[in-house]
Design a protein around this motif. Structure first.
Motif, mmCIF file in Angstrom:
data_model
loop_
_atom_site.group_PDB
_atom_site.id
_atom_site.type_symbol
_atom_site.label_atom_id
_atom_site.label_comp_id
_atom_site.label_asym_id
_atom_site.label_seq_id
_atom_site.Cartn_x
_atom_site.Cartn_y
_atom_site.Cartn_z
ATOM 1 N N GLU A 6 -36.235 95.137 77.948
ATOM 2 C CA GLU A 6 -35.608 94.971 79.260
ATOM 3 C C GLU A 6 -34.089 95.157 79.179
ATOM 4 O O GLU A 6 -33.476 95.795 80.033
ATOM 5 C CB GLU A 6 -35.926 93.588 79.843
ATOM 6 C CG GLU A 6 -37.384 93.359 80.163
ATOM 7 C CD GLU A 6 -38.246 93.150 78.917
ATOM 8 O OE1 GLU A 6 -37.684 92.786 77.851
ATOM 9 O OE2 GLU A 6 -39.464 93.376 79.009
ATOM 10 N N ARG A 7 -33.494 94.586 78.127
ATOM 11 C CA ARG A 7 -32.035 94.677 77.987
ATOM 12 C C ARG A 7 -31.616 96.109 77.611
ATOM 13 O O ARG A 7 -30.586 96.607 78.075
ATOM 14 C CB ARG A 7 -31.561 93.684 76.926
ATOM 15 C CG ARG A 7 -30.059 93.473 76.908
ATOM 16 C CD ARG A 7 -29.595 92.632 78.095
ATOM 17 N NE ARG A 7 -28.137 92.514 78.077
ATOM 18 C CZ ARG A 7 -27.300 93.298 78.760
ATOM 19 N NH1 ARG A 7 -27.775 94.267 79.530
ATOM 20 N NH2 ARG A 7 -25.994 93.099 78.690
ATOM 21 N N LEU A 8 -32.395 96.773 76.765
ATOM 22 C CA LEU A 8 -32.102 98.174 76.423
ATOM 23 C C LEU A 8 -32.117 99.035 77.680
ATOM 24 O O LEU A 8 -31.220 99.849 77.917
ATOM 25 C CB LEU A 8 -33.125 98.715 75.418
ATOM 26 C CG LEU A 8 -33.230 98.034 74.058
ATOM 27 C CD1 LEU A 8 -34.314 98.706 73.218
ATOM 28 C CD2 LEU A 8 -31.897 98.066 73.319
ATOM 29 N N GLU A 9 -33.136 98.829 78.484
ATOM 30 C CA GLU A 9 -33.289 99.601 79.723
ATOM 31 C C GLU A 9 -32.130 99.338 80.681
ATOM 32 O O GLU A 9 -31.569 100.271 81.280
ATOM 33 C CB GLU A 9 -34.620 99.258 80.393
ATOM 34 C CG GLU A 9 -34.987 100.149 81.567
ATOM 35 C CD GLU A 9 -35.320 101.581 81.156
ATOM 36 O OE1 GLU A 9 -35.222 102.469 82.018
ATOM 37 O OE2 GLU A 9 -35.677 101.817 79.981
ATOM 38 N N ALA A 10 -31.745 98.061 80.813
ATOM 39 C CA ALA A 10 -30.657 97.701 81.732
ATOM 40 C C ALA A 10 -29.342 98.350 81.310
ATOM 41 O O ALA A 10 -28.578 98.849 82.149
ATOM 42 C CB ALA A 10 -30.503 96.176 81.783
ATOM 43 N N ARG A 11 -29.071 98.348 80.006
ATOM 44 C CA ARG A 11 -27.823 98.956 79.522
ATOM 45 C C ARG A 11 -27.795 100.455 79.843
ATOM 46 O O ARG A 11 -26.793 100.992 80.319
ATOM 47 C CB ARG A 11 -27.683 98.742 78.014
ATOM 48 C CG ARG A 11 -27.169 97.361 77.637
ATOM 49 C CD ARG A 11 -26.717 97.297 76.176
ATOM 50 N NE ARG A 11 -25.751 96.219 76.019
ATOM 51 C CZ ARG A 11 -26.042 95.006 75.544
ATOM 52 N NH1 ARG A 11 -27.275 94.717 75.164
ATOM 53 N NH2 ARG A 11 -25.102 94.070 75.457
ATOM 54 N N LEU A 12 -28.884 101.153 79.540
ATOM 55 C CA LEU A 12 -28.931 102.591 79.781
ATOM 56 C C LEU A 12 -28.866 102.918 81.275
ATOM 57 O O LEU A 12 -28.150 103.829 81.698
ATOM 58 C CB LEU A 12 -30.201 103.180 79.164
ATOM 59 C CG LEU A 12 -30.243 103.216 77.634
ATOM 60 C CD1 LEU A 12 -31.649 103.534 77.138
ATOM 61 C CD2 LEU A 12 -29.248 104.238 77.081
ATOM 62 N N GLN A 13 -29.592 102.150 82.091
ATOM 63 C CA GLN A 13 -29.642 102.438 83.533
ATOM 64 C C GLN A 13 -28.300 102.176 84.208
ATOM 65 O O GLN A 13 -27.945 102.853 85.188
ATOM 66 C CB GLN A 13 -30.745 101.598 84.200
ATOM 67 C CG GLN A 13 -32.162 102.014 83.850
ATOM 68 C CD GLN A 13 -32.607 103.303 84.532
ATOM 69 O OE1 GLN A 13 -31.891 103.902 85.332
ATOM 70 N NE2 GLN A 13 -33.823 103.748 84.204
ATOM 71 N N LYS A 14 -27.532 101.203 83.696
ATOM 72 C CA LYS A 14 -26.227 100.914 84.302
ATOM 73 C C LYS A 14 -25.312 102.137 84.220
ATOM 74 O O LYS A 14 -24.638 102.494 85.183
ATOM 75 C CB LYS A 14 -25.566 99.723 83.601
ATOM 76 C CG LYS A 14 -24.134 99.463 84.070
ATOM 77 C CD LYS A 14 -23.482 98.305 83.331
ATOM 78 C CE LYS A 14 -22.012 98.166 83.747
ATOM 79 N NZ LYS A 14 -21.319 97.058 83.071
ATOM 80 N N PHE A 15 -25.283 102.783 83.085
ATOM 81 C CA PHE A 15 -24.388 103.923 82.892
ATOM 82 C C PHE A 15 -25.025 105.238 83.306
ATOM 83 O O PHE A 15 -24.333 106.156 83.756
ATOM 84 C CB PHE A 15 -23.947 103.994 81.424
ATOM 85 C CG PHE A 15 -22.851 103.030 81.081
ATOM 86 C CD1 PHE A 15 -21.526 103.451 81.041
ATOM 87 C CD2 PHE A 15 -23.130 101.705 80.816
ATOM 88 C CE1 PHE A 15 -20.504 102.565 80.736
ATOM 89 C CE2 PHE A 15 -22.121 100.813 80.507
ATOM 90 C CZ PHE A 15 -20.799 101.232 80.469
#
Length: 322
Positions: free
Chosen positions: A253-262
């Motif tokens: 979930e955290r990996l996805e959130a980091r990538l989706q933010k940028f």
């Protein structure tokens, strides 16, 4: 003649890029060299992947650069982006230095490939002897040089050499056995590297092979490498605050959130590999103590972004051989 060679023999500890380049540089100067590596085979670590213009020129002197150029990605441009307004802030084009640099670009070529290519072409002759599964356990200075104690699958042994060069990383066994202090500190902030085969060019047309993104609360660096197969891999690097445990940072979930933010896109990212790295600023109290020498991360560690550690270490190894 063999006795004379044994007197001159240098033992390099660590078969990473620094150790292998240093060993090759010694070999090219007629110095017999043995490389000890504690791992059973070359390690496919996903660490540095950028070889800078002066490093390419130094490797060219060893006959390496022309062989690896077709295997990597040539990148002339660095781009700096503002994440919030999606604009390009600045661009550095190394091609403008064509009159100054022999190689006016960086080569995106993973360090494990550099190590493997040197080992495959040059190593394992009598005067360039690479021994995997060999761990150094002792160093004793003698009248003629240094005696190295080691363990291997065949048991314990010793080898006499003129010098030993520690190229065995930030936790260097050679440095510890020599009693050399490693002065400095480790930052509370860590970095996370996330690699994906997704083509970021489909969500951002302003990308080049090397990108740096600013943000009020976070930053991101995005680099492309060839990986093992087409279309290659994009590596995204983000900061991890000291309040965020590794297991949280590594959660899907955290990996996805980091990538989706940028880099927002529909659907989830396919993550090929991920790792969290500490960030230190340390320098050995001395790079030489008697017959023991240090190079690369054994001697100095720094912020890992941009491959400065690997490039500085390669410079160490080649300068030391000279």
């Amino acid at each position: 003649m063999s006795n004379q060679n044994e007197k001159q023999r240098v033992v390099v500890v660590g078969a990473g890029p620094v150790g292998m380049v240093c060993a090759l540089a010694l070999n090219r100067r007629g110095v017999p060299v043995t490389v000890f590596e504690q791992e059973p085979e070359p390690v496919e670590d996903q660490r540095a992947a950028t070889i800078h213009p002066p490093t390419l020129e130094m490797l060219d002197g060893l006959g390496v650069t022309q062989k690896i150029l077709p295997l990597g990605l040539v990148s002339t441009t660095y781009r700096f982006h503002d994440r919030v307004n999606r604009s390009v802030v600045a661009e550095f084009d190394l091609d403008r230095m064509r009159g100054e640099f022999k190689f006016p670009y960086v080569l995106q070529y993973e360090q494990y490939k550099l190590t493997a290519s040197i080992a495959a072409e040059y190593a394992n002759a009598g005067d360039f002897d690479v021994r995997f599964s060999h761990s150094v356990t002792d160093l004793k200075e003698t009248a003629a040089g240094v005696e190295i104690g080691y363990t291997s699958p065949d048991g314990e042994g010793t080898l006499a050499a003129a010098y030993v060069i520690g190229c065995d990383g930030g936790r260097s066994t050679v440095r510890k056995l020599a009693g050399i202090e490693f002065e400095g500190f480790t930052y509370p902030e860590r970095f996370i590297k996330i690699a994906t085969s997704f083509d970021f060019g489909t969500v951002n047309r302003d990308l080049v092979l090397r990108n740096y993104f600013s943000d009020p609360d976070e930053w991101c660096n995005l680099f492309k490498v060839r990986g093992k197969r087409p279309p290659g891999l994009w590596r995204a690097i983000f900061p991890v605050g000291n309040e965020e445990p590794d297991e949280v940072a590594l959660s899907p979930e955290r990996l996805e959130a980091r990538l989706q933010k940028f880099f927002p896109k529909s659907g989830r990212y396919d993550v090929e590999y991920v790792n969290v790295y500490p960030v230190s600023q340390r320098v050995a109290a001395t790079f030489r103590k008697g017959r023991v020498l240090l190079a690369g991360d054994s001697a100095h560690v720094n912020n890992p972004i941009g491959g400065m550690g690997m490039n500085g270490g390669v410079h160490d190894g080649i300068n030391l051989a000279e």
